[in-house]
Motif scaffolding. Sequence first.
Motif, PDB file in Angstrom:
ATOM      1  N   LYS A  94       7.540 -12.250  14.376  1.00 63.18           N
ATOM      2  CA  LYS A  94       8.825 -12.170  15.078  1.00 63.18           C
ATOM      3  C   LYS A  94       8.628 -12.011  16.592  1.00 63.18           C
ATOM      4  O   LYS A  94       9.419 -12.520  17.384  1.00 63.18           O
ATOM      5  N   GLU A  95       7.564 -11.297  16.972  1.00 66.88           N
ATOM      6  CA  GLU A  95       7.276 -11.131  18.407  1.00 66.88           C
ATOM      7  C   GLU A  95       6.761 -12.430  19.019  1.00 66.88           C
ATOM      8  O   GLU A  95       7.138 -12.801  20.129  1.00 66.88           O
ATOM      9  N   ALA A  96       5.894 -13.128  18.274  1.00 63.29           N
ATOM     10  CA  ALA A  96       5.276 -14.346  18.803  1.00 63.29           C
ATOM     11  C   ALA A  96       6.222 -15.539  18.779  1.00 63.29           C
ATOM     12  O   ALA A  96       6.229 -16.364  19.698  1.00 63.29           O
ATOM     13  N   VAL A  97       7.017 -15.634  17.695  1.00 63.04           N
ATOM     14  CA  VAL A  97       7.956 -16.761  17.538  1.00 63.04           C
ATOM     15  C   VAL A  97       9.308 -16.162  17.129  1.00 63.04           C
ATOM     16  O   VAL A  97       9.636 -16.098  15.944  1.00 63.04           O
ATOM     17  N   PRO A  98      10.107 -15.711  18.109  1.00 63.88           N
ATOM     18  CA  PRO A  98      11.320 -14.938  17.811  1.00 63.88           C
ATOM     19  C   PRO A  98      12.296 -15.593  16.835  1.00 63.88           C
ATOM     20  O   PRO A  98      12.955 -14.901  16.063  1.00 63.88           O
ATOM     21  N   GLY A  99      12.397 -16.903  16.839  1.00 59.85           N
ATOM     22  CA  GLY A  99      13.364 -17.551  15.955  1.00 59.85           C
ATOM     23  C   GLY A  99      12.852 -17.829  14.560  1.00 59.85           C
ATOM     24  O   GLY A  99      13.588 -18.363  13.716  1.00 59.85           O
ATOM     25  N   ALA A 100      11.618 -17.469  14.279  1.00 58.04           N
ATOM     26  CA  ALA A 100      11.009 -17.800  12.982  1.00 58.04           C
ATOM     27  C   ALA A 100      11.727 -17.096  11.838  1.00 58.04           C
ATOM     28  O   ALA A 100      12.107 -15.933  11.944  1.00 58.04           O
ATOM     29  N   LYS A 101      11.909 -17.826  10.743  1.00 57.08           N
ATOM     30  CA  LYS A 101      12.528 -17.266   9.539  1.00 57.08           C
ATOM     31  C   LYS A 101      11.416 -16.898   8.554  1.00 57.08           C
ATOM     32  O   LYS A 101      10.604 -17.744   8.168  1.00 57.08           O
ATOM     33  N   VAL A 102      11.396 -15.635   8.135  1.00 60.14           N
ATOM     34  CA  VAL A 102      10.339 -15.132   7.257  1.00 60.14           C
ATOM     35  C   VAL A 102      10.914 -14.735   5.903  1.00 60.14           C
ATOM     36  O   VAL A 102      11.850 -13.932   5.827  1.00 60.14           O
ATOM     37  N   ALA A 103      10.353 -15.321   4.848  1.00 63.71           N
ATOM     38  CA  ALA A 103      10.731 -14.959   3.480  1.00 63.71           C
ATOM     39  C   ALA A 103       9.611 -14.133   2.863  1.00 63.71           C
ATOM     40  O   ALA A 103       8.431 -14.387   3.141  1.00 63.71           O
ATOM     41  N   ILE A 104       9.962 -13.149   2.047  1.00 63.91           N
ATOM     42  CA  ILE A 104       8.941 -12.362   1.362  1.00 63.91           C
ATOM     43  C   ILE A 104       9.174 -12.399  -0.141  1.00 63.91           C
ATOM     44  O   ILE A 104      10.294 -12.592  -0.605  1.00 63.91           O
ATOM     45  N   GLY A 105       8.072 -12.232  -0.885  1.00 72.20           N
ATOM     46  CA  GLY A 105       8.174 -12.215  -2.333  1.00 72.20           C
ATOM     47  C   GLY A 105       6.945 -11.577  -2.952  1.00 72.20           C
ATOM     48  O   GLY A 105       5.919 -11.394  -2.297  1.00 72.20           O
ATOM     49  N   GLY A 106       7.071 -11.232  -4.235  1.00 69.28           N
ATOM     50  CA  GLY A 106       5.959 -10.598  -4.939  1.00 69.28           C
ATOM     51  C   GLY A 106       6.448  -9.396  -5.719  1.00 69.28           C
ATOM     52  O   GLY A 106       7.524  -8.844  -5.436  1.00 69.28           O
ATOM     53  N   ALA A 107       5.662  -8.986  -6.688  1.00 71.34           N
ATOM     54  CA  ALA A 107       6.074  -7.932  -7.625  1.00 71.34           C
ATOM     55  C   ALA A 107       6.534  -6.632  -6.963  1.00 71.34           C
ATOM     56  O   ALA A 107       7.527  -6.042  -7.403  1.00 71.34           O
ATOM     57  N   PRO A 108       5.853  -6.123  -5.929  1.00 70.17           N
ATOM     58  CA  PRO A 108       6.238  -4.794  -5.441  1.00 70.17           C
ATOM     59  C   PRO A 108       7.395  -4.779  -4.448  1.00 70.17           C
ATOM     60  O   PRO A 108       7.870  -3.714  -4.079  1.00 70.17           O
ATOM     61  N   VAL A 109       7.853  -5.955  -3.983  1.00 70.95           N
ATOM     62  CA  VAL A 109       8.831  -5.950  -2.900  1.00 70.95           C
ATOM     63  C   VAL A 109      10.253  -6.195  -3.419  1.00 70.95           C
ATOM     64  O   VAL A 109      10.446  -6.704  -4.522  1.00 70.95           O
ATOM     65  N   ASN A 110      11.226  -5.789  -2.608  1.00 65.48           N
ATOM     66  CA  ASN A 110      12.634  -5.987  -2.965  1.00 65.48           C
ATOM     67  C   ASN A 110      13.444  -6.176  -1.689  1.00 65.48           C
ATOM     68  O   ASN A 110      12.888  -6.204  -0.586  1.00 65.48           O
ATOM     69  N   ASP A 111      14.749  -6.291  -1.825  1.00 62.43           N
ATOM     70  CA  ASP A 111      15.575  -6.601  -0.658  1.00 62.43           C
ATOM     71  C   ASP A 111      15.663  -5.419   0.311  1.00 62.43           C
ATOM     72  O   ASP A 111      15.781  -5.613   1.519  1.00 62.43           O
ATOM     73  N   ASP A 112      15.600  -4.203  -0.216  1.00 61.86           N
ATOM     74  CA  ASP A 112      15.592  -3.034   0.686  1.00 61.86           C
ATOM     75  C   ASP A 112      14.360  -3.058   1.576  1.00 61.86           C
ATOM     76  O   ASP A 112      14.432  -2.750   2.770  1.00 61.86           O
ATOM     77  N   PHE A 113      13.227  -3.411   0.984  1.00 59.23           N
ATOM     78  CA  PHE A 113      11.989  -3.502   1.764  1.00 59.23           C
ATOM     79  C   PHE A 113      12.101  -4.620   2.803  1.00 59.23           C
ATOM     80  O   PHE A 113      11.656  -4.475   3.938  1.00 59.23           O
TER      81      PHE A 113
END
Length: 222
Positions: free
Chosen positions: A178-197
């Motif tokens: 986000k610091e290097a490319v401010p407009g970048a869209k980042v998606a996350i996924g995987g067993a331990p993560v959720n929307d709160d994270f």
Amino acid sequence: MNELLPKIAECIEFGKINKAAPFPPNMKGQDGADELTRQAIEQGVSAQQILTDGLMVGMEKVGVKFRENRVFVPQVLMSAKAMSTAMLHLKPFFLSGEVKQKGTFIIGTVEGDLHDIGKNLVSMMVEGNGWKVVDLGTDVKAEKFVDALKEHQNAFVGLSALLTTTMVSMEKITKVIKEAVPGAKVAIGGAPVNDDFRKKIGADVYTPDPQGLVEYLNSQVA
């Protein structure tokens, strides 16, 4: 519509790779994604139509079934293999620019994490839905994601993690991106993560299954 396209979609949906493949048993001895894609090209069906009305239709059905727990990882991997086999026939048309891809998706398993099955499933689903996928592999540091983003302008980024211990890396990498490319869209996924994270670390989207990510990406270019 060419009669081969629904057959190609069916091969992707049920993981029928080629004629020699014994899986699934009820399609034994029939042409698979490999042969049918080649036949469609020989009959003059455009590569774009094969992708849109064949592969993408099959992969969407697999994605929805996987989300609803009607198929499981081994079946999805067979579908992904069938899709990859078909894609080999289409690659020259991607390279020539005849087939237009929707955009670019950069994906990697975050630093400290060597798990790749989830990442590979997502890669296959996204590619099968008409996206160019840049797979950075496992144990990927923040700088590698940033370099890939600078090389592929306006790409979306996917961060995968299977271990709770590597969620820290996910947070760090998101901040660096986000610091290097401010407009970048980042998606996350995987067993331990959720929307709160996701909210906590400042990422843009979390989906519990690959189909959800595909739908998000498609919505961004619709």
